[in-house]
Design a protein around this motif. Structure first.
Motif, PDB file in Angstrom:
ATOM      1  N   TYR A   9       0.842  -1.200   0.000  1.00  0.00           N
ATOM      2  CA  TYR A   9       0.000   0.000   0.000  1.00  0.00           C
ATOM      3  C   TYR A   9       0.875   1.246   0.000  1.00  0.00           C
ATOM      4  CZ  TYR A   9       0.815   0.570   5.050  1.00  0.00           C
ATOM      5  OH  TYR A   9       1.393   0.746   6.284  1.00  0.00           O
ATOM      6  N   GLY A  10       0.268   2.345  -0.435  1.00  0.00           N
ATOM      7  CA  GLY A  10       0.967   3.622  -0.472  1.00  0.00           C
ATOM      8  C   GLY A  10       0.113   4.679  -1.162  1.00  0.00           C
ATOM      9  N   LEU A  11       0.697   5.834  -1.368  1.00  0.00           N
ATOM     10  CA  LEU A  11      -0.030   6.961  -1.949  1.00  0.00           C
ATOM     11  C   LEU A  11      -0.183   6.875  -3.462  1.00  0.00           C
ATOM     12  CD1 LEU A  11       1.530   9.840   0.196  1.00  0.00           C
ATOM     13  CD2 LEU A  11      -0.620   8.607   0.568  1.00  0.00           C
ATOM     14  N   THR A  12       0.597   5.995  -4.095  1.00  0.00           N
ATOM     15  CA  THR A  12       0.539   5.824  -5.546  1.00  0.00           C
ATOM     16  C   THR A  12       0.531   4.332  -5.868  1.00  0.00           C
ATOM     17  OG1 THR A  12       2.930   5.699  -5.886  1.00  0.00           O
ATOM     18  CG2 THR A  12       1.935   7.927  -5.845  1.00  0.00           C
ATOM     19  N   THR A  13       0.435   4.004  -7.146  1.00  0.00           N
ATOM     20  CA  THR A  13       0.499   2.600  -7.544  1.00  0.00           C
ATOM     21  C   THR A  13       1.926   2.064  -7.454  1.00  0.00           C
ATOM     22  OG1 THR A  13       0.667   3.271  -9.858  1.00  0.00           O
ATOM     23  CG2 THR A  13      -1.534   2.693  -9.017  1.00  0.00           C
ATOM     24  N   VAL A  43      -4.777  11.387   7.675  1.00  0.00           N
ATOM     25  CA  VAL A  43      -6.220  11.586   7.591  1.00  0.00           C
ATOM     26  C   VAL A  43      -6.608  12.139   6.226  1.00  0.00           C
ATOM     27  CG1 VAL A  43      -6.488  11.914  10.071  1.00  0.00           C
ATOM     28  CG2 VAL A  43      -6.110  13.895   8.625  1.00  0.00           C
ATOM     29  N   ASN A  44      -7.821  11.809   5.811  1.00  0.00           N
ATOM     30  CA  ASN A  44      -8.406  12.324   4.573  1.00  0.00           C
ATOM     31  C   ASN A  44      -7.461  12.167   3.374  1.00  0.00           C
ATOM     32  OD1 ASN A  44     -10.663  13.411   3.329  1.00  0.00           O
ATOM     33  ND2 ASN A  44      -9.873  15.485   3.451  1.00  0.00           N
ATOM     34  N   THR A  45      -6.911  10.956   3.237  1.00  0.00           N
ATOM     35  CA  THR A  45      -5.899  10.703   2.206  1.00  0.00           C
ATOM     36  C   THR A  45      -6.269   9.455   1.401  1.00  0.00           C
ATOM     37  OG1 THR A  45      -4.200  11.677   3.618  1.00  0.00           O
ATOM     38  CG2 THR A  45      -3.436  10.257   1.842  1.00  0.00           C
ATOM     39  N   LEU A  46      -6.091   9.528   0.088  1.00  0.00           N
ATOM     40  CA  LEU A  46      -6.328   8.404  -0.808  1.00  0.00           C
ATOM     41  C   LEU A  46      -5.111   7.482  -0.785  1.00  0.00           C
ATOM     42  CD1 LEU A  46      -8.069   7.074  -3.118  1.00  0.00           C
ATOM     43  CD2 LEU A  46      -6.613   8.387  -4.687  1.00  0.00           C
ATOM     44  N   TYR A  47      -5.345   6.193  -0.550  1.00  0.00           N
ATOM     45  CA  TYR A  47      -4.296   5.177  -0.574  1.00  0.00           C
ATOM     46  C   TYR A  47      -4.620   4.131  -1.635  1.00  0.00           C
ATOM     47  CZ  TYR A  47      -2.235   6.851   3.758  1.00  0.00           C
ATOM     48  OH  TYR A  47      -1.610   7.611   4.706  1.00  0.00           O
ATOM     49  N   HIS A  48      -3.558   3.587  -2.255  1.00  0.00           N
ATOM     50  CA  HIS A  48      -3.657   2.459  -3.178  1.00  0.00           C
ATOM     51  C   HIS A  48      -3.167   1.224  -2.436  1.00  0.00           C
ATOM     52  CE1 HIS A  48      -4.258   4.701  -7.005  1.00  0.00           C
ATOM     53  NE2 HIS A  48      -3.723   5.670  -6.292  1.00  0.00           N
ATOM     54  N   TYR A  49      -3.772   0.073  -2.744  1.00  0.00           N
ATOM     55  CA  TYR A  49      -3.299  -1.176  -2.160  1.00  0.00           C
ATOM     56  C   TYR A  49      -3.595  -2.335  -3.102  1.00  0.00           C
ATOM     57  CZ  TYR A  49      -8.091  -2.469  -0.845  1.00  0.00           C
ATOM     58  OH  TYR A  49      -9.414  -2.811  -0.871  1.00  0.00           O
ATOM     59  N   ARG A  50      -2.879  -3.423  -2.870  1.00  0.00           N
ATOM     60  CA  ARG A  50      -3.150  -4.658  -3.586  1.00  0.00           C
ATOM     61  C   ARG A  50      -2.616  -5.824  -2.753  1.00  0.00           C
ATOM     62  NH1 ARG A  50       1.172  -4.236  -8.591  1.00  0.00           N
ATOM     63  NH2 ARG A  50       3.063  -4.360  -7.315  1.00  0.00           N
ATOM     64  N   SER A  59       4.941 -15.279  -8.563  1.00  0.00           N
ATOM     65  CA  SER A  59       4.232 -14.257  -7.797  1.00  0.00           C
ATOM     66  C   SER A  59       3.089 -13.709  -8.648  1.00  0.00           C
ATOM     67  CB  SER A  59       5.206 -13.127  -7.437  1.00  0.00           C
ATOM     68  OG  SER A  59       4.562 -12.106  -6.741  1.00  0.00           O
ATOM     69  N   VAL A  60       1.963 -13.410  -7.975  1.00  0.00           N
ATOM     70  CA  VAL A  60       0.807 -12.836  -8.664  1.00  0.00           C
ATOM     71  C   VAL A  60       0.335 -11.622  -7.863  1.00  0.00           C
ATOM     72  CG1 VAL A  60      -1.580 -13.216  -9.380  1.00  0.00           C
ATOM     73  CG2 VAL A  60       0.099 -15.057  -9.608  1.00  0.00           C
ATOM     74  N   ASN A  61       0.124 -10.501  -8.586  1.00  0.00           N
ATOM     75  CA  ASN A  61      -0.379  -9.276  -7.952  1.00  0.00           C
ATOM     76  C   ASN A  61      -1.877  -9.175  -8.162  1.00  0.00           C
ATOM     77  OD1 ASN A  61       2.263  -8.519  -7.345  1.00  0.00           O
ATOM     78  ND2 ASN A  61       2.499  -7.422  -9.269  1.00  0.00           N
ATOM     79  N   GLY A  62      -2.579  -8.811  -7.114  1.00  0.00           N
ATOM     80  CA  GLY A  62      -4.000  -8.537  -7.237  1.00  0.00           C
ATOM     81  C   GLY A  62      -4.224  -7.190  -7.905  1.00  0.00           C
ATOM     82  N   ASN A  63      -5.475  -6.875  -8.174  1.00  0.00           N
ATOM     83  CA  ASN A  63      -5.816  -5.591  -8.789  1.00  0.00           C
ATOM     84  C   ASN A  63      -5.509  -4.437  -7.842  1.00  0.00           C
ATOM     85  OD1 ASN A  63      -6.823  -6.854 -11.081  1.00  0.00           O
ATOM     86  ND2 ASN A  63      -8.901  -6.977 -10.239  1.00  0.00           N
ATOM     87  N   ASP A  64      -5.189  -3.290  -8.430  1.00  0.00           N
ATOM     88  CA  ASP A  64      -5.017  -2.072  -7.643  1.00  0.00           C
ATOM     89  C   ASP A  64      -6.387  -1.660  -7.098  1.00  0.00           C
ATOM     90  OD1 ASP A  64      -3.538   0.387  -6.769  1.00  0.00           O
ATOM     91  OD2 ASP A  64      -5.018   1.323  -8.097  1.00  0.00           O
ATOM     92  N   MET A  65      -6.450  -1.423  -5.818  1.00  0.00           N
ATOM     93  CA  MET A  65      -7.675  -0.975  -5.160  1.00  0.00           C
ATOM     94  C   MET A  65      -7.337   0.320  -4.408  1.00  0.00           C
ATOM     95  SD  MET A  65      -9.779  -3.477  -5.907  1.00  0.00           S
ATOM     96  CE  MET A  65     -11.124  -3.369  -4.771  1.00  0.00           C
ATOM     97  N   THR A  66      -8.347   1.088  -4.057  1.00  0.00           N
ATOM     98  CA  THR A  66      -8.103   2.328  -3.311  1.00  0.00           C
ATOM     99  C   THR A  66      -9.077   2.456  -2.144  1.00  0.00           C
ATOM    100  OG1 THR A  66      -9.600   3.629  -4.687  1.00  0.00           O
ATOM    101  CG2 THR A  66      -7.277   3.571  -5.359  1.00  0.00           C
ATOM    102  N   PHE A  67      -8.667   3.252  -1.171  1.00  0.00           N
ATOM    103  CA  PHE A  67      -9.545   3.673  -0.086  1.00  0.00           C
ATOM    104  C   PHE A  67      -9.085   5.047   0.363  1.00  0.00           C
ATOM    105  CE2 PHE A  67      -6.067   1.574   2.132  1.00  0.00           C
ATOM    106  CZ  PHE A  67      -5.833   2.383   3.227  1.00  0.00           C
TER     107      PHE A  67
END
Length: 176
Positions: A9-13, A43-50, A59-67
């Motif tokens: 996870y982080g602020l970008t992909t 707080v009040n920040t968009l994060y990307h995760y997978r 290795s297999v990466n899941g789809n990029d998701m956000t919250f």
């Protein structure tokens, strides 16, 4: 094959942070829910995760998701009793018991001769963060009623504590 499961996870992909999922290893062909508690997010920040699964076959990466994290709430602050009252000064303070999810950038007390003082009136600045602090009110006028309350400011705004009223002492003039 045994598969190690992590979250990125982080602020970008580009993500930037990797944590081991719970459970950290899964086996078999059945869908297995995984999760991980994380803290220290802004707080009040968009994060990307997978989710990422890795085993001996690759290795297999899941789809990029956000919250988006929740916005900050205003801090919670209480006002200390007014003590040490003289004709020109007094002592009060406050206690920031909850930062509301964002750092408290300034705290102190504000006062006025009218009820419900705000930081637009006279005020002290007594540091940052949570906890107890003392404030010294100076340059007051003798024999005058003042209203005082604590304040604390974070990204969500300024919150105020309960209000106290006090009257400065009168200066006694000598009798001749």
């Amino acid at each position: 094959a045994d598969t190690t499961v992590t979250f990125e996870y982080g602020l970008t992909t580009g993500y930037g942070t990797t944590v081991t999922a719970v459970p950290g290893t899964v086996t078999g062909s059945a869908n297995t829910p995984v999760s991980v508690p994380i803290s220290g997010l802004a707080v009040n920040t968009l994060y990307h995760y997978r989710v990422v699964g890795a085993n001996a076959n690759g290795s297999v990466n899941g789809n990029d998701m956000t919250f988006t994290t929740n916005p900050a709430n205003a801090p919670i602050v209480t006002t200390a009793n007014v003590t040490g009252i003289t004709s020109v000064s007094a002592t009060s303070g406050g206690n920031v018991t909850d930062d509301g999810g964002a750092p408290v950038t300034v705290r102190g007390v504000c006062w006025s001769t009218a009820p419900v003082p705000t930081i637009a009136n006279n005020r002290t600045s007594n540091g940052t963060g949570t906890g107890v602090y003392a404030s010294f009110l100076t340059n007051l006028t003798e024999n005058t009623t003042y209203y005082v309350r604590a304040y604390a400011t974070n990204a969500a705004g300024t919150a105020y504590g309960n209000e106290f009223a006090f009257t400065t002492n009168a200066v006694n003039t000598p009798t001749v």
